[in-house]
Design an enzyme around this catalytic site. Sequence first.
Site, PDB file in Angstrom:
ATOM      1  N   HIS A  58      -7.463   9.803  -1.385  1.00 51.59           N
ATOM      2  CA  HIS A  58      -6.761   9.745  -0.100  1.00 51.59           C
ATOM      3  C   HIS A  58      -7.576  10.330   1.068  1.00 51.59           C
ATOM      4  CE1 HIS A  58      -2.358   9.392   1.441  1.00 51.59           C
ATOM      5  NE2 HIS A  58      -3.205   9.177   2.424  1.00 51.59           N
ATOM      6  N   ASP A  63       0.841  -1.204   0.000  1.00 55.74           N
ATOM      7  CA  ASP A  63       0.000   0.000   0.000  1.00 55.74           C
ATOM      8  C   ASP A  63       0.872   1.248   0.000  1.00 55.74           C
ATOM      9  OD1 ASP A  63      -2.925   1.099   0.721  1.00 55.74           O
ATOM     10  OD2 ASP A  63      -1.448   2.232   1.870  1.00 55.74           O
ATOM     11  N   LYS A  91      -2.799   6.169  -4.139  1.00 53.50           N
ATOM     12  CA  LYS A  91      -3.881   7.098  -3.808  1.00 53.50           C
ATOM     13  C   LYS A  91      -3.620   8.471  -4.440  1.00 53.50           C
ATOM     14  CE  LYS A  91      -3.775   4.812   0.720  1.00 53.50           C
ATOM     15  NZ  LYS A  91      -2.344   4.525   0.875  1.00 53.50           N
ATOM     16  N   TYR A 149       3.055   9.791  -0.119  1.00 52.27           N
ATOM     17  CA  TYR A 149       4.150   9.173   0.646  1.00 52.27           C
ATOM     18  C   TYR A 149       5.500   9.401  -0.020  1.00 52.27           C
ATOM     19  CZ  TYR A 149       0.313   6.337   2.670  1.00 52.27           C
ATOM     20  OH  TYR A 149      -0.837   5.896   3.251  1.00 52.27           O
TER      21      TYR A 149
END
Length: 280
Positions: free
Chosen positions: A111, A48, A78, A53
Amino acid sequence: MKHHGETFSLANGVAIPCLGFGTWQMKEGPETVAAIQKALELGYRHIDTAAYYQNERSVGQAVRASGLPREAVFVTSKVWNTERGYESTLRAFDRTMEKLGLDYLDLYLIHWPAAANRFDNWEDINGQTWRAMTELYQQGRVRAIGVSNFLPHHLEPLLKTLPAVNQVECNPGCQQKQTLAYCRDHGILVEAWSPLGSGRVLENATLQALGKQYGKSAAQICLRWCLEQGVLPLPKSVTPQRIQENTAIFDFALPPEDMARIAALPPFGGSGHDPDQIAF
């Protein structure tokens, strides 16, 4: 551990490995590539990530270098808050795919919801973002689409095309009972980010006592608690020992009376990020 092969089934019939490897706070680079490679070696088949990120290149690199066939690894990313809306979501997806270096994505999520605290037209913004997601799904570029951090009132307007997944903060200290019940009623799989409550939850006396009872750690109790409710946990770790420990959750079960003990705990382990109040 051999690959345990246990999966949940999404509403569209796609199988999703029921334990995922979370990568939040793992920055682009060799350490992240190594941690993901280790996870894949230990039998994780579900990674994931998210544009936010900033580690999508490392994720793609690890998946490609694993020697596993592409279809053996389930990859999620996302779309971030600054890219909401129809056109910008389509562009964000292209950037994500370019960084991952993969031909298709298994799951793509919104997100965070646009919410009324910042946008009068929040429903329309989420609707436009969702329209782009639906298009990517129909084109076969992604095998399933869903959302993250959506509460029932954010989900309601989207239900014409069902999100397959809702990824929310969920652990014994932040149980999300209403959202879980709503998703269960609508056939939406819930994934848990921060299933270990970023460590705070692991000091809880009840969870530690249950751990002793089963010869497991408090972390393993948290992950099993997710599975018992049909929630898919996404634990994150860069330590090989912990990465392995987080997979050892398929050889025991929590009976109803222990689930009830956990259900009775007061909220004590949330991040404090309320989807209706976030300012990012």
